[in-house]
Design a protein around this motif. Structure first.
Motif, mmCIF file in Angstrom:
data_model
loop_
_atom_site.group_PDB
_atom_site.id
_atom_site.type_symbol
_atom_site.label_atom_id
_atom_site.label_comp_id
_atom_site.label_asym_id
_atom_site.label_seq_id
_atom_site.Cartn_x
_atom_site.Cartn_y
_atom_site.Cartn_z
ATOM 1 N N SER A 1 3.786 20.566 -68.350
ATOM 2 C CA SER A 1 4.205 19.944 -69.608
ATOM 3 C C SER A 1 4.257 20.976 -70.720
ATOM 4 O O SER A 1 3.684 22.067 -70.614
ATOM 5 C CB SER A 1 3.252 18.813 -69.990
ATOM 6 O OG SER A 1 1.946 19.315 -70.219
ATOM 7 N N GLU B 1 1.836 14.890 -73.437
ATOM 8 C CA GLU B 1 2.821 14.453 -72.452
ATOM 9 C C GLU B 1 2.365 14.758 -71.028
ATOM 10 O O GLU B 1 2.773 14.082 -70.090
ATOM 11 C CB GLU B 1 4.183 15.077 -72.749
ATOM 12 C CG GLU B 1 4.228 16.594 -72.679
ATOM 13 C CD GLU B 1 5.548 17.163 -73.183
ATOM 14 O OE1 GLU B 1 6.227 16.480 -73.973
ATOM 15 O OE2 GLU B 1 5.893 18.298 -72.793
ATOM 16 N N SER C 1 0.754 17.211 -79.472
ATOM 17 C CA SER C 1 1.975 16.482 -79.153
ATOM 18 C C SER C 1 3.101 17.075 -79.986
ATOM 19 O O SER C 1 2.985 18.190 -80.504
ATOM 20 C CB SER C 1 1.797 14.986 -79.421
ATOM 21 O OG SER C 1 2.936 14.270 -78.996
ATOM 22 N N VAL D 1 8.921 10.774 -75.141
ATOM 23 C CA VAL D 1 7.821 10.466 -74.230
ATOM 24 C C VAL D 1 6.978 9.373 -74.914
ATOM 25 O O VAL D 1 6.315 9.630 -75.897
ATOM 26 C CB VAL D 1 6.931 11.708 -73.954
ATOM 27 C CG1 VAL D 1 5.725 11.320 -73.106
ATOM 28 C CG2 VAL D 1 7.761 12.786 -73.247
#
Length: 460
Positions: free
Chosen positions: A146, A151, A447, A456
């Motif tokens: 990732s 995610e 994030s 996502v």
């Protein structure tokens, strides 16, 4: 090794046709036999992202046509300019011409595709995997699994919710000599391992700068950006160079680095997050008028676990010698209470005590000791790709040498290191909450802001 089910199918097929393999004039080649076996046994693959590593994926899967009844059904890439060469190469290897597609979502709608192999830029890994498992596909995804911590956790949740096989491309997990080295460490071969170090000494020259421009015809740039923020096309920030820009890549500590982070964590037998991280470095030699690179070319990181044990990592992107006896540049060092180990590819050596007496190694004749065992090859016994196919056929994630959760714990290490580097300070991490300790500013980097429709979601 063919499983009992495949042996049964083979015998049944021959029995009902009355034709024997190798009996002229009706002898079957492996390819024609595989055609008889049919869709129930065949694994139809799609490779998503076919430059660089993705082209390697295509060749690997296509080469398994005769031996494993694996076929590349579709090539998916947002750059249509790559298609002709890729289609020709796959056709020559597997004897069957694959289809082509721009939009991975159409691949996921294809009921005949059993599994996908994802070799896109890092910022697409998570969303492509989540969409794929939601559509019922099994997934082989490149490292790092990732682009950010949030995610990666969602990938695990999706894999479990939809009960799909998801393998992360940490190929060392399926190399038998490396597996033996790890077993030796876990059996106390150098005593208690209190520190591990990963090395990424890989010189990188400047790739230059360029003015923003229009994307080449046939390159679907909006789809290539996907989850990343919209920005003008720039040839120095797209193909391959995406590694060195934060919106799409993670620098060399998150490019080559994840492999050695994974081996370091594996050797330390740590199935948890670290509690502290500190990273520093910079981009040296080349100025902003010479190269658009945003990530570091020289970087050190130190991560500490709750029991005080240490994982160190070093990136040297300019000019340097190697480390230890073998001059390791891409590899690992382990330090224990009785000795130390160096790992260089599939070769490993140990040195014991104050005098560095040579101990067991990958070439040692002392493999009868209780410290070096004949560690069985992974299911599939033909490397990481074959291991994935074996797990797809068995339906058991336990057959994978690098299930998504394993890959996630290793991926988080360079991601946390980069956050510390970019924040310019040391950080404390709460592994249970997967948040930094009393640090909302750092939490924002766990994030990203996703660009619709490439999101996502929290609920996968």
């Amino acid at each position: 090794m063919k499983d009992n089910r495949r042996t049964f199918i083979k015998k049944a097929a021959l029995g009902t046709t009355g034709i024997t393999l190798g009996s002229a004039p009706f002898a079957f080649s492996a390819k024609s036999y595989n055609s008889i076996m049919g869709a129930n046994d065949r694994v139809n693959m799609c490779v998503i992202g076919t430059r660089g590593q993705g082209f390697g994926h295509l060749k690997r899967w296509a080469s398994m046509a005769e031996s494993e009844n694996v076929y590349v059904k579709t090539i998916c890439d947002v750059d249509e300019n790559l298609w002709a060469e890729r289609v020709q190469a796959v056709n020559e290897i597997q004897g069957k011409k694959p289809g082509t597609e721009v939009d991975m979502r159409k691949v996921f709608d294809d009921k005949d595709v059993d599994a996908v192999s994802i070799a896109t830029p890092n910022h697409w890994h998570a969303l492509a995997t989540i969409w794929a498992v939601q559509a019922g596909k099994n997934v082989y995804v490149e490292k790092p699994c990732s682009h950010n911590v949030f995610e990666g956790r969602k990938m695990i949740e999706a894999a479990r919710k939809y009960n799909r096989i998801v393998q992360v491309g940490f190929q060392n997990r399926s190399i038998n000599n490396v597996r033996k080295a790890m077993q030796f460490l876990h059996n106390g071969g150098i005593g208690e391992v209190y520190m591990a170090k990963g090395l990424c000494y890989k010189p990188r020259d400047s790739f230059g700068i360029a003015a923003d421009s229009e994307p080449p015809q046939g390159f679907h740039y909006d789809m290539w950006l996907g989850p990343a923020a919209m920005r003008p096309y720039n040839e120095k920030k797209s193909h391959y160079n995406w590694h060195w820009h934060w919106d799409t890549g993670n620098g060399d500590i998150g490019n080559q680095g994840p492999h050695q982070f994974d081996v370091a964590r594996w050797g330390m037998n740590k199935n948890e997050h670290p509690v502290k991280v500190s990273s520093s470095g910079g981009y040296y030699k080349y100025g902003p008028d010479e190269c658009s690179q945003e990530t570091a070319n020289t970087q050190t990181a130190e991560l500490q676990y709750a029991d005080g044990k240490i994982l160190q990592f070093e990136v040297r992107g300019l000019y340097t010698g190697g480390e230890a006896d073998m001059g390791v540049k891409i590899g690992n060092l382990f330090y224990g209470t009785e000795g130390w180990m160096e790992v260089n590819g599939g070769t490993w050596k140990t040195y014991m005590g104050r005098d560095n007496e040579p101990g067991p190694s990958s070439e040692s004749e002392e493999e009868g000791t209780d410290k070096v065992v004949d560690y069985l090859a992974a299911p599939g016994s033909g490397g990481h790709y074959a291991n994935f196919i074996a797990a797809v056929r068995s339906g058991k994630k336990s057959d994978l040498t690098c299930d998504i959760e394993e890959g996630y714990y290793s991926t988080v290490l360079p991601l946390l290191s980069n956050i510390s580097y970019r924040m310019g300070r040391s950080l404390e991490f709460d592994g249970k909450k997967e948040k930094f300790v009393r640090d909302p500013e750092a939490d924002k980097m766990l994030s990203r802001e996703y660009r619709k429709p490439y999101v996502v979601e929290n609920n996968v």
